[in-house]
Design an enzyme around this catalytic site. Structure first.
Site, mmCIF file in Angstrom:
data_model
loop_
_atom_site.group_PDB
_atom_site.id
_atom_site.type_symbol
_atom_site.label_atom_id
_atom_site.label_comp_id
_atom_site.label_asym_id
_atom_site.label_seq_id
_atom_site.Cartn_x
_atom_site.Cartn_y
_atom_site.Cartn_z
ATOM 1 N N HIS A 62 0.855 -1.184 0.000
ATOM 2 C CA HIS A 62 0.000 0.000 0.000
ATOM 3 C C HIS A 62 0.897 1.242 0.000
ATOM 4 C CE1 HIS A 62 -3.200 -2.704 2.038
ATOM 5 N NE2 HIS A 62 -3.358 -2.693 0.721
ATOM 6 N N GLU A 81 1.286 3.741 3.018
ATOM 7 C CA GLU A 81 1.804 3.249 4.291
ATOM 8 C C GLU A 81 3.328 3.319 4.274
ATOM 9 O OE1 GLU A 81 -0.015 -0.592 4.670
ATOM 10 O OE2 GLU A 81 -2.033 0.243 4.629
ATOM 11 N N HIS A 91 3.160 -3.481 7.027
ATOM 12 C CA HIS A 91 2.090 -2.534 6.687
ATOM 13 C C HIS A 91 2.112 -1.349 7.647
ATOM 14 C CE1 HIS A 91 -0.648 -4.668 3.741
ATOM 15 N NE2 HIS A 91 0.205 -5.632 4.063
ATOM 16 N N GLU A 103 1.703 -4.523 11.457
ATOM 17 C CA GLU A 103 1.147 -3.183 11.291
ATOM 18 C C GLU A 103 1.865 -2.204 12.207
ATOM 19 O OE1 GLU A 103 -1.285 -2.260 9.279
ATOM 20 O OE2 GLU A 103 -2.387 -4.070 8.713
#
EC number: 3.4.17.-
Length: 1239
Positions: free
Chosen positions: A933, A936, A1030, A1115
């Protein structure tokens, strides 16, 4: 005679009962007395006592006395296991005696009046509401009805009914609905009677069918006879009437009726009257009740129009401004704000289309999905707004009964969790033939390398001679027979017999990992040559002159500036010196999108105080002398000039021709902590009020476009007080800027290419500022329904002036930051078919430190594709080839023709002796990926920390390299990163939803990344760990998502199926290790649930199809931490890189736990590992919540943000952010409104 005898017997019985009671009162407690009375009442119900009516009357009066005087009695009657309520209700249902009924009603009223709602709930569970409704219907048949009985019945129903979710349906079926309505109609002047009746009608009205029925019977008109202008009389009745009216007006039918009769203007007049006369603010609840009625009626389009026509915006704006000074009136201000926001006319975004300003023609058009819909839209369709945006169907209102809320909530909670164990169980499915997978053999030369030509550590190695008769644990790919084991000339050499002296020197001088260098960088000899030793910190003038000469743009239109005041401005093209590179760009995009045609680069305009333009002219014309920018503490992997080289081969769709200064200068973490910003009280309300002023005072709005990607002829204003904007550089995202007020600008972000949404990432340049002025920036087309900007996160700013002063760093800036729903409407095309959705605004205010500075703003720390290429090249040149096996391959080309790097890192074998080669080849694999992504960016900083640690000379890093072979794809979505996308690649799709069935033409990086893993599975070399890095926009800390069948089943009702399920808990080991070693990591935020919506993500596919048990998504927060060492601090690149290094250390601990005998670790690591080994298997509890996508529901409370009449955000499936602050949070004094849904 018989009557006298009967009366005598009754007296004797009562006398005996009294004697027994009197004698026992001396020796027993109140509890026993209550139980005794209840026992007597039960006998009376059974008919075992003569004179039931008199006995029941007497006993209930005694119970009533105890209940009124002693709280202990009230508690006992509703305590667990007590039958008191059943006995009382049974008596109420069977008795015909009016006095007994009155006594019992009074008893029940006393019981439920205190103790919160629990006691009322007990009454409901015992069937109390049905008995009360039946009694009400029976009592209504008396002519005239017993007023005392009716008052008591309605008083009790008003207290109990809210706890019965089916009360509305019961009352309608029973016929009790009209009983209460008729009582109000017939007794308008009897305030004592109609007050409880209205309270009950308010509860009935929560059922939409009842609300419509009551409206047809004239209740709306009836209530307007009760409410009226300011009066100190009957204020309690007024308050209840307003609450009832507000509930009724939630029905569209009733709201239309109120609009047709002109009641919107009446309500506004009533509100103004109470506002004007209630100078001491004693009747705030009544004023709020009027606002709640207006709020309900404006849920429909007709109501909003009537509100606007009645000048409601100005009325509520003026009254709310007058209330701001009194903190206790905040509920009025907040509710007024909600109404005004809801009635603010929906505006279209000022764009020609919501599709990206840039176009890329796909090689293959998907057959279905949002990208296919985008391509199939007729060219004349207006996709920015459509008629659905103002459709009443889009307005949320409680027209549907909610009689099974708990069941619905549970169903919603578990709806996305996979419950089919057969689907959950991992199954290795290669999906491609072995012959097809053989193409990936070239990416695993370490499995066949014999290192005969390498200068290894061992001085006298014994040669490795391949022999078919030798047995050993060497694993060689079956597909490698036809290929030579020698490294091909097309790839980079992993080791050299004679290392480059400059590289060796640079390696030796390299600082320890994660420490900031105190010296300037030593440049690669192929890129720079310094003939003299310069000062580490040249003067500001020298830096400016050197930088200006890097501008190579042939077109003079962007190079001509005038010198004013303290800023250096370029006078003409002749003042620039061309910096040529001998080798032209080799790869040009098929669409002509090479970042720099030829070999030209341009840095944007540069301003610096104290530099004279004449000196600039003379310096620029000097013969080829070059100034090198040396900045203290710059990471050893950042090289300004190497970055320019890398940029020249980067291909972008917009054909960028500029380089952003932050990417050129580099970034070092600031030396100070950056705390999570404390949210100022009422900041969002203030911002919304300023937005409302745009409608009320339209003449004050400038509304001038100052930057527009859609209009290339857009003229940049020359006025000194107007900011200049730019985003035409790698990873930049800013589509349009409109000046609203003198120092306020609306900013619109560009959609992801081949998409019409995903607006969140921003990166743009601002110049032309003055100091001491607060500039407000509003990014008005965000889509997520909540953001960490509401919880202390700040945007990032990079000042060129600060960089020139040896402080090249991104810093958190901005005040008055909030994130809220605005009045710009999303078309159903942009909202995925949903109607009536709105965009959200990020707003922040900045005061610049330097006049005429050049500053950059970003959503998070930028990390471009060119930066990655530069870092990889520097790391390759810095590593010690005798110790480290480092290989960089091109996995594939992206749609735009950019290369996707694949990195292999491990330790070189000790020698080319057979046993050492065996050990080398049989090291387990660790597979890492990041940046699928583009928005990110924190994932890339974590990856940078991982790469630098793996290539460091740290003894633990060497142990780690000797333990594993690392296959790393540091950027899975280069095209998205380059072009400033937030979520997608050039295909317009989220690549992390394509792993299940990637298309080689549309998703090449995913297709080949999966192919690498499938190849490893085919040759029986499954990675021990797979982790995809991420970033997370709505949670704090760093955490992991993993995959567990058992924990998934724990979150469903299918518990029986998982009772006998055996599962290795090893998937929890690595997160547990990280929670004890990495300060930013939080085990409590981890989840191991497998959701249906995630079946195409990397984590789930690698677990389910490839068979990697330890498959994770890691994350990292965009905001900061709320636990551990960094609690209360915003996260920075230092912490992110540390997390990448700590991940590596965690893998080392994991190796020690899984094979403690096989591997020897430094003794300094053993103590901490012993502690980890003891605790690694103790975590067995399931996760605490269920995720609904890569970003789970936002659990923190927001001050107030979204509208209550908006549909639930399907992407989030939550409305947590739709609530106003609680009383505790913002100090609201209105006890009647702990929460107010926003409109």
């Amino acid at each position: 005679m018989a009557k006298v005898i009967r009366d005598g017997v009754l007296k004797n019985q009562l006398s005996d009962m009294n004697k027994v009671k009197t004698s026992s009162e001396k020796s027993v407690s109140t509890s026993s007395r209550t139980m005794s009375l209840l026992s007597q009442l039960e006998k009376i119900n059974l008919g075992s006592v003569l004179g039931e009516a008199d006995s029941a009357r007497y006993v209930t009066s005694k119970i009533l006395h105890l209940v009124q005087s002693q709280e202990k009695t009230r508690k006992e009657m509703t305590s667990k296991g007590s039958t008191g309520i059943e006995i009382i209700l049974s008596t109420l249902e069977n008795t015909k005696d009016p006095q007994t009924i009155v006594n019992i009603l009074n008893i029940l009223i006393e019981v439920v009046s205190v103790g919160g709602g629990r006691r009322a709930s007990v009454l409901v569970t015992k069937g109390g509401t049905q008995i009360l409704l039946q009694l009400l219907l029976t009592a209504s048949k008396d002519t005239p009805p017993n007023e005392e009985l009716m008052v008591l019945l309605h008083t009790l129903l008003a207290k109990v009914a809210p706890k019965d979710k089916k009360i509305g349906m019961k009352a309608r079926i029973n016929g009790a609905l009209n009983v209460s309505l008729n009582l109000v109609k017939q007794n308008l002047q009897n305030h004592k009677l109609i007050l409880p009746c209205l309270q009950v009608l308010r509860v009935y009205s929560t059922n939409s069918v009842n609300a419509v029925s009551l409206g047809k019977n004239g209740v709306v008109e009836l209530l307007f006879k009760i409410i009226g202008p300011f009066s100190k009389k009957n204020t309690s009745l007024m308050k209840v009437a307003l609450d009832t009216l507000a509930a009724l007006l939630k029905s569209k039918t009733n709201a239309r009726r109120a609009v047709d009769r002109g009641y919107v203007q009446v309500l506004l007049m009533i509100y103004v009257d109470w506002h004007r006369h209630d100078s001491r603010h004693r009747y705030m609840l009544i004023r709020k009740g009027v606002l709640q009625c207006i709020k309900s009626v404006t849920n429909i389009k007709l109501g909003r129009k009537a509100f606007i026509d009645a000048n409601g915006m100005k009325i509520l704006y003026n009254t709310s401004q007058e209330c701001l000074a009194v903190r206790t009136l905040d509920p009025l201000v907040n509710t007024s704000s909600l109404i005004m926001r809801k009635c603010f006319p929906k505006n279209r975004l000022p764009l020609p289309t919501i599709k990206s300003a840039f176009h890329f023609q796909l090689p293959v058009i998907p057959a279905s999905g949002p990208v296919a819909q985008l391509y199939n839209l007729p060219p004349d369709v207006d996709d920015v707004v459509d008629e659905s945006d103002d459709n009443d169907d889009a307005e949320t209102e409680s027209e549907i009964e909610t009689e099974n809320d708990d069941e619905k909530d549970q169903q919603f909670k578990n709806d996305d969790i996979e419950t089919d164990i057969n689907k959950l169980k991992p199954r290795q499915e290669l999906g491609r033939s072995i012959e097809d997978l053989n193409m990936y053999e070239q990416f695993f030369p370490e499995l066949s390398e014999n290192f005969q030509d390498c200068d290894l550590v061992s001085k006298e190695p014994k040669p490795f001679v391949p022999d078919a008769n030798l047995s050993g644990p060497i694993v060689v790919p079956t597909a490698g027979e036809e290929h030579s084991a020698e490294p091909s000339q097309s790839r980079k050499e992993v080791a050299l017999k004679e290392s480059n002296p400059l590289l060796t020197e640079e390696y030796n001088r390299r600082p320890a990992f994660l420490e900031l260098s105190k010296k300037g960088n030593i440049k690669d000899s192929g890129l720079h040559q310094q003939n003299d030793q310069r000062d580490l910190f040249p003067s500001c003038q020298e830096i400016v002159k050197g930088l200006d000469r890097i501008s190579l743009q042939n077109s003079p239109k962007n190079d001509q500036y005038s010198s004013t005041g303290s800023g250096i401005k370029k006078e003409s093209k002749t003042n620039l010196t061309t910096l040529s590179y001998g080798k032209p760009c080799e790869h040009i995009s098929p669409c002509g999108s090479s970042l720099f045609e030829g070999s030209s680069v341009q840095l944007g305009k540069l301003c610096c105080a104290g530099v004279d333009s004449e000196e600039e002219d003379s310096r620029s014309n000097s013969s080829g002398e070059q100034v090198m920018l040396e900045v203290s503490d710059v990471s050893p992997v950042h090289d300004c000039d190497l970055y320019i080289e890398m940029v020249k081969t980067t291909k972008s769709i917009p054909e960028y021709s500029e380089v952003a200064y932050p990417d050129y200068f580099g970034h070092i973490p600031p030396p100070f902590e950056e705390p999570i910003l404390e949210r100022p009280y009422g900041v969002q309300r203030t911002k919304i009020s300023q937005d409302i002023e745009r409608l009320i005072h339209q003449n004050d709005i400038i509304d001038r476009v100052v930057y527009d990607l859609d209009n290339l002829s857009c003229v940049v204003p020359e006025e000194a007080d107007v900011l200049k904007f730019n985003s035409k550089f790698e990873s930049g995202n800013l589509r349009k800027v409109i000046q609203i007020r003198k120092n306020e600008y609306d900013l619109i972000l560009n959609s992801d290419i081949n998409s019409n949404h995903y607006h969140q990432w921003f990166y743009f340049e601002v110049s032309g500022m003055k100091t001491g002025i607060g500039y407000r920036f509003n990014i008005i087309n965000c889509e997520k329904s909540n953001s960490q900007f509401n919880y202390g996160m700040q945007p990032l700013m990079y000042s060129v002036q600060e960089a020139l002063n040896s402080r090249p760093c991104w810093t958190r800036v901005g005040t008055d930051i909030c994130y809220y729903k605005n009045h710009f409407s999303r078309s159903s095309v942009a909202a995925g078919g949903q109607k009536g959705k709105s965009y959200y605004t990020i707003t922040f205010t900045v005061i610049f430190q330097h006049k005429d500075d050049v500053c950059y703003f970003a959503y998070h720390y930028p990390y471009t594709y060119s930066t990655l290429k530069m870092h990889l090249q520097k790391l390759e040149s810095l590593h010690n080839p005798q110790q480290i096996y480092f290989r960089q391959d091109v996995l594939c080309e992206t749609l735009a023709g950019n290369s996707c790097p694949l990195v292999t890192i491990t330790a070189m074998p000790e020698s080319n002796y057979y046993e050492h080669i065996c050990h080398f080849r049989n090291r387990p694999y660790i597979f890492l990926s990041a940046r699928v992504h583009p928005g990110e960016t924190n994932a890339s900083w974590v990856m940078k920390g991982t790469l630098e640690y793996l290539l460091s000379n740290n003894p633990s890093a060497q142990s780690l390299r000797e333990s594993y072979i690392f296959k790393i794809i540091p950027m899975l979505n280069p095209d998205g990163v380059i072009n400033g996308n937030h979520r997608c690649s050039l295909s317009g799709e989220d690549l992390n939803r394509q792993w299940q069935n990637p298309n080689p033409d549309l998703h090449p990086t995913i297709y080949h990344a999966k192919g690498l893993l499938q190849y490893l599975a085919a040759i029986k070399r499954l990675p021990l760990v797979y982790c995809d890095y991420h970033g997370h926009s709505r949670k704090k800390n760093v955490f992991m998502y993993g995959c567990s069948i058992k924990e998934t089943m724990w979150h469903t009702n299918v518990n029986a199926a998982s009772c006998d399920l055996m599962e290795d808990p090893g998937y929890r080991a690595l997160p547990k290790i990280l929670s004890q070693t990495a300060p930013a990591f939080c085990m409590g935020s981890c989840s191991f649930v497998v959701e249906k919506s995630k079946e195409s993500t990397a984590r789930v596919v690698v677990w389910r199809e490839i068979g990697v048990q330890k498959s994770y998504t890691m994350e990292s927060t965009l905001c900061g931490c709320d636990q551990g060492k960094y609690k209360g601090l915003q996260i920075g690149t230092r912490e992110l890189e540390e997390m990448g290094a700590k991940f590596c250390v965690g893998l080392l601990h994991l190796k020690r736990m899984t094979s403690p005998v096989e591997h020897n670790l430094p003794s300094s690591l053993l103590d901490i590992e012993n502690e980890l080994i003891e605790s690694s298997c103790k975590v067995t509890s399931p996760t605490t919540y269920v995720l609904d996508e890569d970003e789970p529901r936002f659990l923190e409370e927001v001050d107030y943000s979204a509208e209550s009449n908006d549909d639930q955000d399907i992407e989030l499936a939550d409305n947590v952010g739709d609530y106003e602050a609680t009383n505790h949070e913002d100090g609201l004094s209105d006890s009647d409104s702990t929460r107010i849904l926003l409109s």
